[in-house]
Design an enzyme around this catalytic site. Structure first.
Site, PDB file in Angstrom:
ATOM      1  CD  GLU A   1     103.213  21.737  36.916  1.00 53.12           C
ATOM      2  OE1 GLU A   1     103.482  22.812  36.403  1.00 53.12           O
ATOM      3  OE2 GLU A   1     102.943  21.621  38.123  1.00 53.12           O
TER       4      GLU A   1
ATOM      5  CG  HIS B   1      77.854  23.043  18.304  1.00 53.50           C
ATOM      6  ND1 HIS B   1      76.780  22.999  17.450  1.00 53.50           N
ATOM      7  CD2 HIS B   1      77.395  22.608  19.509  1.00 53.50           C
ATOM      8  CE1 HIS B   1      75.711  22.577  18.110  1.00 53.50           C
ATOM      9  NE2 HIS B   1      76.062  22.330  19.362  1.00 53.50           N
TER      10      HIS B   1
ATOM     11  CE  LYS C   1     109.128  28.658  36.513  1.00 54.06           C
ATOM     12  NZ  LYS C   1     109.101  28.085  37.837  1.00 54.06           N
TER      13      LYS C   1
HETATM   14  O1  PA5 Z   1     102.566  22.544  40.883  1.00 55.56           O
HETATM   15  C1  PA5 Z   1     103.504  23.323  40.969  1.00 55.56           C
HETATM   16  O2  PA5 Z   1     104.399  23.172  41.808  1.00 55.56           O
HETATM   17  C2  PA5 Z   1     103.619  24.543  40.078  1.00 55.56           C
HETATM   18  O3  PA5 Z   1     102.654  24.588  39.102  1.00 55.56           O
HETATM   19  C3  PA5 Z   1     103.493  25.810  40.925  1.00 55.56           C
HETATM   20  O4  PA5 Z   1     102.281  25.776  41.608  1.00 55.56           O
HETATM   21  C4  PA5 Z   1     103.569  27.082  40.079  1.00 55.56           C
HETATM   22  O5  PA5 Z   1     104.720  27.070  39.283  1.00 55.56           O
HETATM   23  C5  PA5 Z   1     103.622  28.302  40.993  1.00 55.56           C
HETATM   24  O6  PA5 Z   1     104.687  28.227  41.868  1.00 55.56           O
HETATM   25  P1  PA5 Z   1     104.800  29.125  43.148  1.00 55.56           P
HETATM   26  O7  PA5 Z   1     103.656  28.824  44.043  1.00 55.56           O
HETATM   27  O8  PA5 Z   1     106.121  28.757  43.754  1.00 55.56           O
HETATM   28  O9  PA5 Z   1     104.778  30.563  42.693  1.00 55.56           O
END
Ligand code: PA5
Length: 444
Positions: free
Chosen positions: A285, A306, A420
């Site tokens: 990310e 394996h 989303k």
């Molecule tokens: O790193 C990030 O910001 C995302 O992966 C969030 O952690 C994930 O989408 C969850 O978001 P939230 O904590 O707002 O529910």
């Protein structure tokens, strides 16, 4: 003692001027993280978090954890992504493979996907047990944990009544924004705040990770101490030669320039499986944007030798491997003698299983190296809270440095929104009508 980075077999084949330029870029990136003058600098709260968390904050996490542990057989954590993977990684790494810590509740997870059968089986599992829930969401609006929490909240309220249910639910969220914060305030839940300047995937050392880890019975002070020691070792004044976070960032970027576009994080212990899941989110990310970035993948050895082993040895030469190697296991187990020796394993008898595992690790490293897969090794003295704290901060810092070296903003995730939007449109969320029409013509 500290975790060690070994880049002897990383096979970096760049001209020395190019290597020098990468080192310079890494050092300047490290300085930017501390001086907070780079991209995404409003999300750098994690940089000094281990050394600046207050005694009062730690104490509050510990005492809430004790209350939950004393009153629960099962604690369900509802969260996804950065609000899930850090805690899961630490619990798996430090926990017994088969049972909870003595006198501690079993920790279960929900809201990290949308599978109906899982939800059904989870709720069925709760019956007859003393249940509590920690719901974690920075935005407070993420669909998966919100949906799971709606179900868990109703279950707990039905079992205990609204007033007692409120004592069994803890919310970890933003200090003021989001639906979860509103619910927590209305229902009177105990609440912990995720700092504004710490993004989800960098939040394991906030209550997001620390609360579940403390409930499960692990020492969050040692975890924070390990992280604080790595914070110091990679600080703004640390020379490149002493800063393993900068060195790791340089080597992976050098390999990327050589066409090695996939990094495999390899482990030789199932306890590290979820650490790799956390690492994949951290690097994926943070770096995967603007059509750039090393693709973070992971392998569990020796199991995957394996299955994926064939590809790693002889497939496309676009891989490099980063092995997390645990030096000392917690327990000792010796391979027994067998007078009949029908399985012909007596040549291993009287050796520790860890020695067999170590030879598998070294043999694999050499084989992969010979097959054109460069190898980075991170050695941890033992799988303890202290060294895990070092490792977590090591990866976070290296990720920030590496992201800046790639010239991307490592602290945003604009691409995550696209699925989303489509999901909401397809589910008929108000306001998404036009998009729904467009999508339907594409899938019908
Ligand atoms: O790193 C990030 O910001 C995302 O992966 C969030 O952690 C994930 O989408 C969850 O978001 P939230 O904590 O707002 O529910």
């Amino acid at each position: 003692m500290t975790i060690k980075l070994n880049i002897k077999n990383a096979s970096v084949n760049l001209a020395s001027e190019e290597c020098d330029a990468l080192k310079k870029a890494a050092m300047s990136a490290n300085a930017s993280l501390h001086e907070k003058n780079g991209l995404g600098n409003q999300f750098l709260g994690w940089v000094n978090l281990p050394s600046s968390i207050s005694e009062a904050d730690i104490f509050e996490i510990e005492s809430t954890a004790e209350t939950l542990a004393e009153t629960s057989d099962l604690v369900v954590i509802a969260g996804i992504g950065g609000s899930y993977l850090g805690a899961k990684a630490v619990l798996e790494a430090l926990g017994d493979a088969f049972q909870p810590e003595q006198g501690r509740p079993k920790m279960l997870f929900a809201g990290h996907h949308l599978d109906e059968d899982y939800m059904y089986e989870l709720i069925r599992m709760l019956h007859g047990k003393r249940v509590s829930c920690i719901v974690i969401s920075k935005s407070g609006t993420t669909t998966e944990p919100a949906l799971a929490f709606r179900i868990l909240k109703q279950y707990i309220e039905k079992q205990y009544g609204k007033e007692d249910a409120a004592k069994r639910i803890v919310a970890v969220t933003d200090k003021e924004k989001g639906a979860l914060k509103q619910t927590a305030d209305k229902e009177g839940y105990k609440t912990f705040v995720i700092p504004d300047d710490v993004g989800g995937r960098f939040s394991v050392l906030t209550p997001v990770g620390l609360l579940p880890i403390a409930v499960a019975g692990f020492d969050i002070r040692l975890l924070l101490k390990g992280a604080a020691d790595m914070e110091l070792a990679s600080g703004i004044d640390a020379a490149y030669e002493n800063n393993i976070c900068a060195q790791y960032a340089v080597v992976r970027n050098a390999l990327y320039k050589q066409g090695k576009h996939i990094e495999l994080l390899a482990n030789y212990s199932p306890k590290l499986h979820f650490l790799a899941e956390w690492w994949k989110q951290l690097f994926g990310e943070s770096e995967g944007k603007q059509n750039k970035g090393i693709f973070p993948a992971s392998v569990d050895f020796t199991s995957d030798l394996h299955s994926l082993g064939q590809y790693i040895q002889q497939g496309e030469r676009i891989l490099f491997e980063t092995v997390i190697s645990i030096k000392n296991p917690q327990y000792e187990f010796i391979v027994p003698e067998d007078p009949e020796n029908l399985d012909q394993l007596n040549f291993m008898a009287t050796k520790r299983i860890s020695e067999v595992n170590r030879m598998a690790e070294l043999g694999t490293m050499l084989a992969h190296l010979d097959g054109g897969v460069p190898n980075i090794r991170i050695e941890i003295p033992e799988l303890s809270a202290y060294f895990l704290g070092q490792l977590i901060y090591f990866f976070q810092k290296a990720c920030g440095i590496s992201g800046y070296m790639l010239e991307v903003n490592p602290f945003d995730q604009p691409g995550v929104e696209d699925y989303k939007r489509n999901m909401f449109a397809l589910l008929g969320k108000p306001g998404y009508e036009a998009e729904n029409q467009k999508l339907m013509t594409r899938i019908e």
